[in-house]
Design an enzyme around this catalytic site. Structure first.
Site, PDB file in Angstrom:
ATOM      1  N   LYS A  91      12.561   4.634  14.140  1.00 31.40           N
ATOM      2  CA  LYS A  91      13.872   4.637  14.809  1.00 31.40           C
ATOM      3  C   LYS A  91      14.091   5.943  15.582  1.00 31.40           C
ATOM      4  O   LYS A  91      13.302   6.267  16.438  1.00 31.40           O
ATOM      5  CB  LYS A  91      14.978   4.375  13.794  1.00 31.40           C
ATOM      6  CG  LYS A  91      14.641   3.306  12.745  1.00 31.40           C
ATOM      7  CD  LYS A  91      14.371   1.945  13.330  1.00 31.40           C
ATOM      8  CE  LYS A  91      14.131   0.934  12.193  1.00 31.40           C
ATOM      9  NZ  LYS A  91      13.427  -0.238  12.568  1.00 31.40           N
ATOM     10  N   ARG A 135      -7.393   9.284   4.472  1.00 31.91           N
ATOM     11  CA  ARG A 135      -6.378   8.645   3.610  1.00 31.91           C
ATOM     12  C   ARG A 135      -5.636   9.705   2.798  1.00 31.91           C
ATOM     13  O   ARG A 135      -4.435   9.621   2.592  1.00 31.91           O
ATOM     14  CB  ARG A 135      -7.009   7.611   2.673  1.00 31.91           C
ATOM     15  CG  ARG A 135      -6.004   7.094   1.637  1.00 31.91           C
ATOM     16  CD  ARG A 135      -6.382   5.781   0.989  1.00 31.91           C
ATOM     17  NE  ARG A 135      -7.759   5.694   0.563  1.00 31.91           N
ATOM     18  CZ  ARG A 135      -8.289   6.334  -0.515  1.00 31.91           C
ATOM     19  NH1 ARG A 135      -7.543   7.110  -1.263  1.00 31.91           N
ATOM     20  NH2 ARG A 135      -9.556   6.170  -0.811  1.00 31.91           N
ATOM     21  N   TYR A 150      19.871  -1.736   3.781  1.00 35.09           N
ATOM     22  CA  TYR A 150      19.010  -2.429   4.749  1.00 35.09           C
ATOM     23  C   TYR A 150      18.350  -3.643   4.071  1.00 35.09           C
ATOM     24  O   TYR A 150      17.932  -3.560   2.907  1.00 35.09           O
ATOM     25  CB  TYR A 150      17.954  -1.430   5.256  1.00 35.09           C
ATOM     26  CG  TYR A 150      16.810  -2.068   5.998  1.00 35.09           C
ATOM     27  CD1 TYR A 150      17.036  -2.803   7.165  1.00 35.09           C
ATOM     28  CD2 TYR A 150      15.507  -1.948   5.530  1.00 35.09           C
ATOM     29  CE1 TYR A 150      15.979  -3.390   7.834  1.00 35.09           C
ATOM     30  CE2 TYR A 150      14.452  -2.531   6.210  1.00 35.09           C
ATOM     31  CZ  TYR A 150      14.694  -3.257   7.352  1.00 35.09           C
ATOM     32  OH  TYR A 150      13.654  -3.838   8.019  1.00 35.09           O
ATOM     33  N   ASP A 207      18.575   7.248   2.351  1.00 35.82           N
ATOM     34  CA  ASP A 207      17.902   6.770   3.562  1.00 35.82           C
ATOM     35  C   ASP A 207      18.659   7.350   4.747  1.00 35.82           C
ATOM     36  O   ASP A 207      19.806   6.994   5.002  1.00 35.82           O
ATOM     37  CB  ASP A 207      17.922   5.224   3.577  1.00 35.82           C
ATOM     38  CG  ASP A 207      17.102   4.655   4.733  1.00 35.82           C
ATOM     39  OD1 ASP A 207      17.057   5.293   5.797  1.00 35.82           O
ATOM     40  OD2 ASP A 207      16.530   3.558   4.568  1.00 35.82           O
TER      41      ASP A 207
HETATM   42  C1  LIG Z   1      17.860   2.011   7.342  1.00 36.30           C
HETATM   43  C2  LIG Z   1      16.458   1.500   7.400  1.00 36.30           C
HETATM   44  N1  LIG Z   1      15.574   1.922   6.486  1.00 36.30           N
HETATM   45  C3  LIG Z   1      14.297   1.477   6.485  1.00 36.30           C
HETATM   46  C4  LIG Z   1      13.860   0.562   7.427  1.00 36.30           C
HETATM   47  C5  LIG Z   1      12.428   0.082   7.399  1.00 36.30           C
HETATM   48  O1  LIG Z   1      11.686   0.692   8.408  1.00 36.30           O
HETATM   49  P1  LIG Z   1      10.370   0.064   9.082  1.00 36.30           P
HETATM   50  O2  LIG Z   1      10.788  -1.105   9.888  1.00 36.30           O
HETATM   51  O3  LIG Z   1       9.808   1.187   9.870  1.00 36.30           O
HETATM   52  O4  LIG Z   1       9.465  -0.369   7.977  1.00 36.30           O
HETATM   53  C6  LIG Z   1      14.736   0.125   8.416  1.00 36.30           C
HETATM   54  C7  LIG Z   1      14.289  -0.829   9.444  1.00 36.30           C
HETATM   55  O5  LIG Z   1      15.046  -1.334  10.233  1.00 36.30           O
HETATM   56  C8  LIG Z   1      16.082   0.594   8.393  1.00 36.30           C
HETATM   57  O6  LIG Z   1      16.980   0.197   9.296  1.00 36.30           O
END
Ligand SMILES: Cc1ncc(COP(=O)(O)O)c(C=O)c1O
Length: 427
Positions: free
Chosen positions: A240, A91, A143, A215
């Site tokens: 992604k 962890r 998001y 992000d």
């Molecule tokens: C721009 C963006 N940030 C964060 C996330 C969250 O990621 P996760 O689905 O891996 O938790 C996403 C998910 O689609 C996203 O498109």
């Protein structure tokens, strides 16, 4: 021995060192570590494409395996009382996870990173940097999951959040409060691919002592490096493009400065957010092909955007690579590529949208993005369904909007698929 650390590799890793003089095994261990340490220092000045493949990966001092081993263990044997080889409990830290953290930190050019279980875990960990009463300014078309967790923090922990259209940087100036601690941006935005001027916004944030958090999921460090544009913290859903093969969920946070990194490492351990060794290994493997994948994603997305722009059944096309995109110039300046995401509005209403969603064969109707296969998403009913409808409307996420994650299939097949779905509407 836990005293003075004479091995620079162990010292740099913040690890305890065994007494090399009294133990020849330990001595050869440190020699190998020293070799990799020096090699990694050199690697950090290598080109990004080389670093995707090499940085952080040499964790096997026992057998020199080329690929990073999956240290699938919850715990580690102490060498002696109070002496470890740098790891005691997964962890807290794990060699496979550390390899991924070093790799991502190097690609983004940060002081270090934490690799966590999902992109949302990355976002949640960053939000724990703040306290009740703090104010965060967030881009209005973030998001959906970011919006959801920010609302939770608002309701349960009294963190104040303002959603602001940051396309106009002046809106940032009028949104600052004495208790503003962070600006949260996402560029290109999801799903409208709006571009924010990271450098301009970050400088304005810094002038008020406010952290700039970006992000960077949609472009990955292959196409955008926010630290070069004055950001302080970078968030990723490694699910992604970084992993790129739709077979793992993961996240990462990269800090530009050591002080923030240390707090993030503390939070990652305290909250139990760390990614599993196997997932880290998958992401490390995916990253090795990040640069060529991003090039082909962009090539295909560009062709798709051009095709849609000329098709009567596509009303508006959103792709930063199109010269007609309102923020094309900023994208050109701050990005190293336009990415693989394209959104468009179908000429028509929900029945026409549903027709397209049901007609495509190569594009799978699925959430997520950034994998080698093409995906089609209806934001209003899928990825952005949980978003406040008023906010969604204000952001311009309409019922006839479709988002495409353009994959790496043959472009002829991709265009055929879209053509077939759209032609029937046009007729
Ligand atoms: C721009 C963006 N940030 C964060 C996330 C969250 O990621 P996760 O689905 O891996 O938790 C996403 C998910 O689609 C996203 O498109």
């Amino acid at each position: 021995m836990t005293g003075a650390n004479s091995c620079p590799a162990c010292a740099a890793a913040g690890e305890d060192e065994e007494d090399a003089d009294s133990n020849s095994v330990a001595s050869s261990y440190h020699l190998k570590r020293l070799f990799y340490f020096a090699f990694n220092l050199r690697r950090n000045v290598m080109h990004l494409q080389t670093r995707t493949i090499h940085t952080g990966v040499d964790k096997d001092t026992a057998y020199n395996s080329i690929m990073t081993p999956i240290y699938q263990t919850s715990t580690f044997r102490f060498a002696d009382i109070g002496v470890t080889r740098g790891y005691d409990y997964t962890r807290t830290s794990n060699p496979t996870r550390k390899a991924l953290e070093e790799n991502i930190a190097s690609l983004e050019g940060g002081a270090g990173a934490i690799a966590v279980a999902t992109g949302m875990a990355a976002i949640t960990t960053v939000l724990h940097l703040f306290r009740p009463g703090d104010h965060i300014i967030c881009t209005h078309d973030c998001y959906g999951g970011t919006d959801r967790i920010l609302r939770l923090y608002q309701d349960q922990f009294n963190v104040q959040v303002s959603y602001v259209n940051l396309q106009n940087p002046e809106n940032l100036e009028t949104s600052f409060r004495p208790n503003t601690k962070a600006m949260w941006i996402e560029t290109p935005s999801n799903p409208l691919l709006n571009i924010l001027d990271i450098s301009k916004l970050s400088k304005a944030a810094h002038a008020r002592g406010v952290l700039s958090i970006v992000d960077n999921t949609f472009l990955s460090p292959a196409n955008q490096r926010p630290f070069e544009l004055d950001a302080d913290i970078i968030v990723h859903s490694t699910t992604k493009y970084l992993n790129g093969h739709s077979d793992v969920v993961g996240g990462a946070v990269v800090a530009k400065e050591h002080s923030i990194l240390e707090r993030l490492q503390f939070l990652c351990n305290a909250l139990g957010q760390g990614a599993s060794p196997f997932d880290c290994w998958l992401v490390l493997r995916g990253i090795k092909t990040l640069v060529p994948r991003m090039k082909l994603h962009e090539e295909n997305a560009n062709r798709v955007a051009q095709f849609l722009a000329g098709h009567p059944a596509a009303k508006r096309v959103y792709y930063p690579g199109l010269k007609t995109h309102p923020y094309h110039d900023i994208a050109l300046r701050q990005q190293h590529g336009f990415g693989g995401m394209v959104s468009f509005e179908v000429a028509g209403a929900l029945p026409e949208v549903n027709h397209v969603l049901r007609s495509v064969k190569i594009f799978a109707l699925a959430e997520s993005l950034g994998g080698v296969e093409s995906l089609i998403d209806h934001p209003v009913s899928m990825t952005h369904a949980s978003m406040n409808p008023k906010l969604r409307q204000e952001a311009g996420i309409t019922e006839n909007l479709i988002r495409l994650s353009v994959g790496l299939e043959s472009i002829e097949d991709i265009l055929d698929d879209l053509n077939h779905a759209l032609d029937t509407i046009a007729k």
